[in-house]
Motif scaffolding. Structure first.
Motif, short mmCIF file in Angstrom:
data_model
loop_
_atom_site.label_atom_id
_atom_site.label_comp_id
_atom_site.label_asym_id
_atom_site.label_seq_id
_atom_site.Cartn_x
_atom_site.Cartn_y
_atom_site.Cartn_z
N PRO A 1 0.70 -1.10 -0.10
CA PRO A 1 -0.05 0.02 -0.14
C PRO A 1 1.04 1.36 -0.07
N VAL A 2 0.47 2.14 -0.83
CA VAL A 2 0.84 3.50 -0.61
C VAL A 2 -0.04 4.45 -0.42
N ILE A 3 0.68 5.42 0.74
CA ILE A 3 -0.55 6.31 1.19
C ILE A 3 0.18 7.70 0.94
N GLY A 4 -0.89 8.51 0.50
CA GLY A 4 -0.29 10.09 0.44
C GLY A 4 -1.27 11.30 0.78
N GLY A 5 -0.80 12.32 0.40
CA GLY A 5 -1.41 13.44 1.01
C GLY A 5 -2.41 13.95 -0.37
N ASN A 6 -2.59 15.41 -0.13
CA ASN A 6 -3.42 15.86 -1.27
C ASN A 6 -2.48 15.74 -2.72
N GLY A 7 -1.63 15.74 -2.56
CA GLY A 7 -0.60 15.50 -3.94
C GLY A 7 -1.11 14.13 -4.70
N PHE A 8 -1.94 13.43 -4.06
CA PHE A 8 -2.39 12.43 -4.77
C PHE A 8 -3.69 12.47 -5.49
N ASN A 9 -4.43 13.63 -5.05
CA ASN A 9 -5.94 13.97 -5.42
C ASN A 9 -6.00 14.51 -6.58
N THR A 10 -5.29 13.88 -7.65
CA THR A 10 -5.63 14.16 -9.26
C THR A 10 -5.66 13.05 -9.93
N PRO A 11 -6.59 13.21 -11.20
CA PRO A 11 -6.87 12.18 -12.03
C PRO A 11 -5.53 11.79 -12.80
N ALA A 12 -4.67 12.70 -12.84
CA ALA A 12 -3.24 12.17 -13.49
C ALA A 12 -2.65 11.08 -12.88
N LEU A 13 -2.70 10.95 -11.50
CA LEU A 13 -2.09 9.75 -10.88
C LEU A 13 -2.65 8.53 -11.53
N ALA A 14 -3.97 8.36 -11.70
CA ALA A 14 -4.28 6.90 -12.37
C ALA A 14 -3.97 7.13 -13.87
N ALA A 15 -4.16 8.16 -14.71
CA ALA A 15 -3.95 8.40 -15.98
C ALA A 15 -2.35 7.97 -16.36
N SER A 16 -1.51 8.24 -15.46
CA SER A 16 -0.12 8.36 -15.85
C SER A 16 0.30 6.97 -15.07
N ALA A 17 0.18 6.66 -13.92
CA ALA A 17 0.65 5.30 -13.43
C ALA A 17 -0.37 4.07 -13.73
N GLY A 18 -1.42 4.33 -14.30
CA GLY A 18 -1.97 3.32 -14.80
C GLY A 18 -2.24 2.21 -13.72
N ALA A 19 -2.09 0.90 -13.91
CA ALA A 19 -2.28 -0.05 -12.94
C ALA A 19 -1.44 0.00 -11.60
N ALA A 20 -0.43 0.62 -11.70
CA ALA A 20 0.41 1.05 -10.54
C ALA A 20 -0.23 1.92 -9.59
N ALA A 21 -1.10 2.66 -10.03
CA ALA A 21 -1.78 3.51 -9.12
C ALA A 21 -2.95 2.86 -8.35
N GLU A 22 -3.36 1.69 -8.76
CA GLU A 22 -4.23 0.82 -7.76
C GLU A 22 -3.99 0.61 -6.64
N GLY A 23 -4.96 0.76 -5.62
CA GLY A 23 -4.69 1.01 -4.07
C GLY A 23 -4.13 1.86 -3.42
N ALA A 24 -3.88 3.07 -4.40
CA ALA A 24 -3.18 4.42 -3.56
C ALA A 24 -4.16 4.85 -2.75
N ILE A 25 -3.77 5.26 -1.54
CA ILE A 25 -4.78 5.71 -0.48
C ILE A 25 -4.50 7.26 -0.31
N SER A 26 -5.46 8.10 -0.06
CA SER A 26 -5.14 9.33 0.15
C SER A 26 -6.31 10.12 0.97
N GLY A 27 -6.21 11.18 1.59
CA GLY A 27 -7.35 11.89 2.35
C GLY A 27 -7.56 13.13 1.54
N THR A 28 -9.11 13.22 1.29
CA THR A 28 -9.34 14.73 0.31
C THR A 28 -10.58 15.13 0.77
N ALA A 29 -10.74 16.53 0.35
CA ALA A 29 -11.99 17.21 0.47
C ALA A 29 -13.04 16.89 -0.55
N TRP A 30 -12.72 16.11 -1.73
CA TRP A 30 -13.71 16.05 -2.56
C TRP A 30 -13.38 14.92 -3.53
#
Lengths: 395, 290, 291
Positions: A267-296
């Protein structure tokens, strides 16, 4: 030669004065238009955001969000009949640019309140300007410390924040992952040369230690590092239960890619820097399971959010992001206070400020928003995980 | 009158930044005038900015003293640097000073006292516009005088032809070091003033981008005399504000202005009024800054 | 350990490709082309543009290389040639290139926004290599091979072909070269075409590897390029190769003994020391301006 030089310099100075005097940025003073309308004069709201400079990744989305909100508010009758007039200035992502933008809004345009600025670094420099002019500021994207409540520059009772601070989001994230993943040990990685990531690192460290989770190693890297395989290898070698990463999206993507190569499923956990669609778009399958806290998050099924997302898509032919959502919410929160203020256009804004303080349970795409005694937002923190490329709540 | 006051208030930050940029441009001009291309002044600015800010914040040192100590520290660091790189010239010197600047930046990031990546906040905003402009006026005056003195002539000789200058008995190494350290002192002064003008400091502000920016001020402004760097600083500080209405296209225009000026005004902006003289020099092939 | 070597080779290859273009222009024309990082970025985005239209990755790479090459020639025409005609010193050209970099970067931002982009899903070749107990990234191997091939090609070009001879003559002494019948302007155009083309290729390959091209992606490489150029030897192409791998291996190794915050200091400290002790760099051929 000197005479000509003086001539040119004075000409430049006059040119500067002339350009500065005339309107700049978005719409400027338009008293004639509102005088023509039989109803109340427009309420001027300043918006200082990063349309150029390093923050210009966020500014345009904020502009869209706040513009959408203004259009809908005005179509629905404005604030007790008075229309909202947005005056948008570019803070240029710098302290000087922010200060200048604020000064213009406060002094020349005499706005009722200001939304912005985009970056926390700009805010600590620009907010004091509004504070001394006693003009309320609602931060719509600052997530750092020292923005509201206890400010390093002195009293800041005119500053409010609608954007969920990392100091609220991160502890909630840590609490959730500790319970869900039964976390005992982590490695804490972070980009040490940018303020957002450094602040996040400090908050994560405190939250993790407070939750009794052992930080086996702290690994710093540079936001400009071209390749993060080295730091990630070090991290994985410690065999932690999870990796916590505090950085903006660029390095976060690299971390996810490297972790997926070495220890898929960690598991990889992050802050607000994770909260962007770019994460899943660029990292693809590698982004699966990434956890973060978000306002929205975009798939939040609440009525307000679905309505907002649909309206945004219709107007801009694109998905909204967190910045747009918070800017949109910010204007609605301001609207709520404006409706309760008898004379919002008065030169003194203390009554408006008092009403903003009383904000409770305003329905926005972020959820129900209230301000606590530190003028900070209280809203539900959504802890999300990327599943199937989408942010899904897990708390 | 009120409108003028409002205008002034709104732009007071820009005017302050302009003055600081002027000082920085002068600090680089100094070394250029001596034939040295340095990209290290942003680092010197940073050293002084951080040290003076820490002094006022943590040790309650009075503002003028903190400024002085900050600048002196920058000069102190410049001394060994200048002594070691004096043999390098042109691009090699530029890269060496750049590398040094980067090392400084990394060190600042690693020292806990500087706040590391988070930078410093809550610096007492004690700099007033008159501090900045008084400093600028004094430095400009001093440099203008020095330029016409023996020292200035020695610098000029070194810039034209270092070997010839040495053969004439000019203590090249000493003069170069002097220019280098003076430049650092001025950049340090600018750093201290700047730190107390904005309320916060971040290590990002003193890196490669800043060093290049200062160089642009000086080169585009022109090296022949002291007014050149000031003009360069004026143009590029004021340009973003003038072009504010262009918003998204602002950077494109700035880039275009940069290219146009450097291509069409070989000796810098300040020679706008000396085109005839420039043409003459061009024919002889001596038109450009070293 | 093997994995670390593999990654160091990968990073070094990108450094090398980037620095090669940069060094080429410097060695032939004495210009520090600060627009090179922007061309690097244009390469990555050109590939993105055509791949979004359905062009397969290998072809996109070639298209990007050609587009960047032409852009390099244009860059010279607009920003450097006028200065050359006047006999301006290289400093002016460097400043001019800064202006161009600003424009190019902004244009990319206007079209794509400053945020991270991603290549169309599935368009970038991927795969895993099983080497013993390790699983190595296949894409990186492809990148390493392409980079090495280009480096070999360039060395061959410079050493064995007439054009290479002309470039070397030009680097040595432009006036003499002209006297000897070298079509100087054509040779310079070729220099920029190759330099920018290499930069563009580096951009595409790096973009593929991270799948997150963005408008400022060239900046981290800019400073590394200085180190590579100096350490390897100013004006030396094999030197740039050596410098690139030395840097990437050094960065990886320094993780072991330096606190991670100071890792960058390693590269620049090295740079500084080399400049003082051996400004020619390891394989440099240009004699430095020493007094």
């Amino acid at each position: 030669m000197t005479k000509r030089l003086i001539g040119i310099v004075s000409a430049l100075a006059v040119l500067l004065a002339a350009c500065g005097g005339s309107g700049t940025g978005g719409a400027s003073n338009a008293p004639a238009a509102s005088a023509a309308a039989a109803s109340k004069p427009d309420i001027k709201v300043g918006v200082a955001i990063s349309l150029t400079g390093v923050g210009n990744a966020y500014g345009p989305a904020q502009k869209n969000g706040v513009q959408l909100a203004a259009d809908r508010i005005n179509a629905a009758g404005g604030a007790n009949g008075a229309k909202i007039q947005l005056i948008i200035e570019d803070d240029q992502s710098t302290t000087d640019g922010g200060i200048t933008a604020f000064k213009k809004l406060v002094q020349q345009d005499r706005v009722a309140a200001i939304l912005g600025p985009t970056l926390s670094g700009t805010a600590v420099a620009a907010d004091p300007v509004a504070q001394s002019a006693q003009t309320p500021v609602i931060a719509i994207s600052n997530t750092g410390d020292g923005i509201v409540g206890k400010c390093s520059y002195g009293p800041c009772d005119y500053v409010f924040r609608v954007s969920l601070g990392e100091s609220a989001a991160i502890p909630e994230t840590v609490k959730t992952v500790k319970a869900k993943l039964n976390l005992k040990t982590v490695v804490l990685m972070y980009a040490q040369d940018d303020k957002f990531s450094s602040d996040g690192f400090a908050i994560f460290k405190k939250a993790l230690e407070g939750a009794g989770i052992t930080i086996k190693k702290e690994i710093a890297y540079s936001k400009n590092d071209v390749d993060l395989s080295g730091p990630v290898t070090q991290a994985v070698a410690e065999s932690p239960d999870a990796i916590v990463n505090s950085s903006l999206a660029g390095p976060a993507i690299k971390v996810l890619q490297e972790v997926a190569k070495r220890k898929p499923g960690l598991p990889v956990i992050g802050g607000n820097g994770f909260n962007t669609p770019a994460l899943a778009a660029s990292a693809g399958a590698a982004a699966e399971g990434a956890i973060s806290g978000t306002a929205w998050f975009i798939d939040n099924p609440s009525t307000e959010n679905k309505d907002f997302v649909a309206a945004y898509k219709a107007k801009y032919s694109a998905d909204p992001d967190q910045f747009a959502a918070q800017a949109y919410a910010g204007l609605y929160v301001l609207l709520d206070a404006l409706k309760r203020t008898p004379n919002p256009n008065s030169v003194l804004h203390d009554k408006l400020k008092a009403q903003i303080e009383l904000t409770t349970g305003v329905k926005t795409p972020l959820g129900e928003v209230s301000f606590n005694k530190d003028h900070d937002v209280t809203q539900k923190v959504y802890v999300v995980q990327i599943k199937g490329g989408k942010f899904t709540p897990i708390n | 009158m009120d409108e003028l006051n409002d205008l002034f208030f709104a732009y007071s930050t820009t005017i302050g930044v302009l003055g600081i940029n002027g000082l920085l441009a002068l600090s680089v001009w100094l070394t250029l005038y001596c034939g040295q291309l340095t990209l290290g002044n942003a680092a010197f600015m940073g050293i002084a900015a951080y040290s003076s800010a820490l002094l006022t914040m943590r040790a309650d040192v009075p503002f003028p003293l903190a400024l002085l100590i900050g600048a002196l520290l920058a000069g102190l660091v410049a001394l060994p640097l200048g002594a070691t790189v004096f043999r390098l010239r042109g691009v090699y010197l530029a890269i060496a000073t750049l590398a040094f600047g980067e090392v400084i930046r990394v060190v600042i990031l690693a020292i806990p006292a500087t706040g590391k990546g988070q930078g410093l906040v809550g610096i007492p905003p004690t700099t007033e516009l008159w501090h900045i402009y008084l400093s600028l006026a004094v430095v400009t005056y001093l440099l203008a005088r020095v330029r016409l003195s023996t020292i200035g002539r020695a610098w000029s000789a070194i810039r034209e032809d270092e070997v010839a200058a040495a053969s004439q008995g000019i203590a090249v190494r000493r003069y170069k070091l002097l220019a280098f350290v003076l430049g650092a002192l001025i950049a340090g002064l600018a750093g201290g003033l700047s730190a107390h003008f904005n309320f916060a400091l971040q290590p990002d502000e003193f890196g490669f981008a800043r060093a290049v920016q200062i160089l642009v001020f000086a080169v585009v402004g022109g090296v022949p005399n002291v007014l050149g760097p000031l003009l360069g600083a004026l143009l590029f500080t004021v340009l973003p504000e003038i072009l504010r209405s262009l918003q998204e296209y602002r950077d494109i225009f700035q880039g275009a202005v940069l290219v146009l000026v450097i291509v069409y005004l070989p000796r810098g902006l300040v020679t706008l009024f000396q085109l005839r003289r420039t043409r003459r020099l061009q024919r002889v092939g001596a038109a450009d800054v070293a | 350990m093997l994995e670390q070597i593999y990654n160091a080779v990968f990073v070094g290859s990108i450094y090398a490709l980037f620095a090669l273009g940069f060094t080429l222009v410097f060695s032939v024309l004495d210009i520090l082309n600060l627009a090179h990082p922007a061309i690097f970025t244009v390469g990555a985005f050109t590939a993105l543009f055509v791949m979004q239209a359905g062009v397969p990755a290998p072809l996109a790479l070639v298209i990007a290389a050609v587009v960047c090459g032409l852009l390099g020639v244009l860059l010279d025409r607009v920003a450097f040639a006028p200065l050359r005609r006047r006999g301006a010193p290289p400093l002016s050209a460097m400043i001019s290139s800064i202006g161009v970099a600003l424009i190019l970067t902004r244009l990319i931002q206007l079209r794509y926004g400053p945020d991270l982009q991603a290549y169309p899903a599935g368009s970038v070749p991927s795969g895993v290599l099983d080497v013993g107990s390790l699983q190595l990234d296949g894409l990186r191997l492809v990148i390493i091979v392409v980079a090495l091939a280009l480096m070999v090609g360039l060395t061959f070009l410079v050493r064995r072909t007439p054009l290479g001879r002309q470039l070397r003559a030009l680097a040595e002494d432009p006036r003499a070269a002209r006297l000897l019948g070298v079509d100087v302007e054509r040779a310079i155009a070729a220099t920029f075409f190759i330099s920018a083309g290499l930069g563009g290729v580096a951009g595409v390959l790096y973009g593929f590897a991270t799948n997150s091209p963005y408008s400022q992606m060239g900046l981290p490489f800019e400073l590394k390029a200085f180190t590579v150029m100096v350490v390897g030897g100013m004006g030396s192409i094999p030197g740039a190769l050596v410098g690139a791998y030395l840097l990437s291996f050094g960065e990886t190794a320094s993780l072991a003994f330096l606190p991670s915050e100071l890792r960058d200091a390693f590269a620049f400290g090295l740079l500084f020391i080399v400049l003082l002790v051996r400004p020619n760099g390891l394989l440099g051929q240009k004699s430095p301006d020493r007094v």
